[in-house]
Scaffold this motif. Structure first.
Motif, PDB file in Angstrom:
ATOM      1  N   VAL A   1      -3.974   5.654   6.277  1.00  0.00           N
ATOM      2  CA  VAL A   1      -3.806   5.413   4.837  1.00  0.00           C
ATOM      3  C   VAL A   1      -4.479   6.528   4.045  1.00  0.00           C
ATOM      4  O   VAL A   1      -3.896   7.070   3.090  1.00  0.00           O
ATOM      5  N   GLU A   2      -5.690   6.889   4.447  1.00  0.00           N
ATOM      6  CA  GLU A   2      -6.429   7.929   3.737  1.00  0.00           C
ATOM      7  C   GLU A   2      -5.712   9.263   3.810  1.00  0.00           C
ATOM      8  O   GLU A   2      -5.695  10.041   2.835  1.00  0.00           O
TER       9      GLU A   2
ATOM     10  N   ILE B   1      -2.939   9.299   1.281  1.00  0.00           N
ATOM     11  CA  ILE B   1      -3.472   9.427  -0.081  1.00  0.00           C
ATOM     12  C   ILE B   1      -3.865  10.867  -0.362  1.00  0.00           C
ATOM     13  O   ILE B   1      -3.541  11.424  -1.419  1.00  0.00           O
ATOM     14  N   GLN B   2      -4.556  11.493   0.607  1.00  0.00           N
ATOM     15  CA  GLN B   2      -5.029  12.861   0.418  1.00  0.00           C
ATOM     16  C   GLN B   2      -3.887  13.859   0.303  1.00  0.00           C
ATOM     17  O   GLN B   2      -4.026  14.900  -0.358  1.00  0.00           O
TER      18      GLN B   2
ATOM     19  N   LYS C   1      -1.237  13.513  -1.371  1.00  0.00           N
ATOM     20  CA  LYS C   1      -0.659  13.455  -2.721  1.00  0.00           C
ATOM     21  C   LYS C   1       0.869  13.582  -2.667  1.00  0.00           C
ATOM     22  O   LYS C   1       1.479  14.453  -3.302  1.00  0.00           O
TER      23      LYS C   1
ATOM     24  N   THR D   1       0.854   2.476  -7.274  1.00  0.00           N
ATOM     25  CA  THR D   1       0.179   3.775  -7.239  1.00  0.00           C
ATOM     26  C   THR D   1       0.361   4.381  -5.849  1.00  0.00           C
ATOM     27  O   THR D   1       0.803   3.697  -4.911  1.00  0.00           O
ATOM     28  N   ASN D   2       0.009   5.656  -5.705  1.00  0.00           N
ATOM     29  CA  ASN D   2       0.093   6.289  -4.386  1.00  0.00           C
ATOM     30  C   ASN D   2      -0.793   5.574  -3.370  1.00  0.00           C
ATOM     31  O   ASN D   2      -0.438   5.449  -2.192  1.00  0.00           O
ATOM     32  N   GLU D   3      -1.959   5.115  -3.814  1.00  0.00           N
ATOM     33  CA  GLU D   3      -2.858   4.394  -2.906  1.00  0.00           C
ATOM     34  C   GLU D   3      -2.206   3.099  -2.416  1.00  0.00           C
ATOM     35  O   GLU D   3      -2.274   2.764  -1.226  1.00  0.00           O
ATOM     36  N   GLN D   4      -1.549   2.383  -3.330  1.00  0.00           N
ATOM     37  CA  GLN D   4      -0.895   1.124  -2.955  1.00  0.00           C
ATOM     38  C   GLN D   4       0.301   1.384  -2.042  1.00  0.00           C
ATOM     39  O   GLN D   4       0.556   0.627  -1.104  1.00  0.00           O
TER      40      GLN D   4
ATOM     41  N   GLU E   1      -1.048   2.148   1.463  1.00  0.00           N
ATOM     42  CA  GLU E   1      -1.489   0.909   2.119  1.00  0.00           C
ATOM     43  C   GLU E   1      -0.292   0.104   2.604  1.00  0.00           C
ATOM     44  O   GLU E   1      -0.269  -0.392   3.738  1.00  0.00           O
TER      45      GLU E   1
END
Length: 241
Positions: free
Chosen positions: A13-14, A17-18, A20, A46-49, A52
């Motif tokens: 997941v990280e 996110i990184q 982008k 969002t990109n984070e969601q 995930e």
């Protein structure tokens, strides 16, 4: 069916996110695991969601490895004019994946560990040396090998930093495993009878044996392994002759 551990899922997941990623790229990742994007996330995510949601779904289905494959396709430089960031990201993903797969394979087997592993006398590190001096006076490499070592160590450091930002794990564990594997090389090719270049080549061969087929075919794999070996050498864990 294989599934990621919670920690590995979080790392993936990280990474997403990184990176982008754009909306189009997230949609491509959804399709690569056999899902319609709208079935996984909405436009308000969002990109984070999105990261995930897509990793969670891929892990449920047991096809999370398809995300890695799709990421590699996304960041393969299509032309010589691609920007440096794209190239570095692609290489860092490949390096990080190779590192994780190599460490996973090494952890499944017993490698030589005589309790006095090189670099760990009496449980502590040997005194650190400046890298160029280490290559010349301790390892006693030829000038051409010393030049190769400096180049590969520098490239390795850049890739490690980039890969770590993309969510790949720490690189300390591989140093220890390589130092233990080197003990087998020392037994088979003792210092008094064989050159350091011979031991370097044999160590690379052993590392190749622990790699999955996909990495053996990769044109960058030899450089990645050189980087790992010379990175371990810089820590004064191997080639301390």
């Amino acid at each position: 069916m294989n599934h990621l551990t919670p920690q590995a899922e979080g790392n993936l997941v990280e990474r997403l996110i990184q990176l982008k990623l754009s909306e189009k790229q997230f949609n491509e990742l959804a399709r690569c695991i056999g899902e319609y994007p709208q079935n996984i996330f909405s436009n308000q995510y969002t990109n984070e969601q999105k990261a995930e949601a897509i990793v969670s779904r891929a892990n449920q289905k047991g096809n999370y490895h398809l995300i890695d494959e799709e990421l590699k396709k996304m960041f393969i430089p299509p032309t010589a004019s691609i920007n440096t960031t794209g190239i570095n990201t692609y290489l860092a993903i490949g390096f990080g994946k190779l590192y994780q797969d190599l460490l996973s394979s090494l952890e499944k087997v017993e490698v030589t560990d005589n309790g006095q592993s090189e670099g760990f006398p009496n449980g502590s590190f040997v005194k650190h040396m400046e890298f160029k001096a280490k290559l010349r006076f301790k390892a006693k490499f030829k000038p051409s090998t010393r030049k190769l070592g400096i180049e590969q160590k520098n490239d390795n450091s850049v890739l490690q930093r980039k890969a770590k930002k993309l969510g790949f794990q720490s690189y300390r564990d591989i140093d220890i495993k390589v130092s233990q594997l080197y003990q087998e090389v020392l037994i088979e090719y003792p210092v008094e009878k064989f050159s350091p270049e011979m031991r370097l080549n044999e160590l690379l061969k052993k590392l190749y044996l622990f790699l999955p087929e996909e990495h053996r075919k990769n044109i960058n794999t030899t450089n990645y392994l050189y980087g790992i070996v010379f990175g371990t050498t810089a820590q004064c864990l191997i080639f301390n002759e």
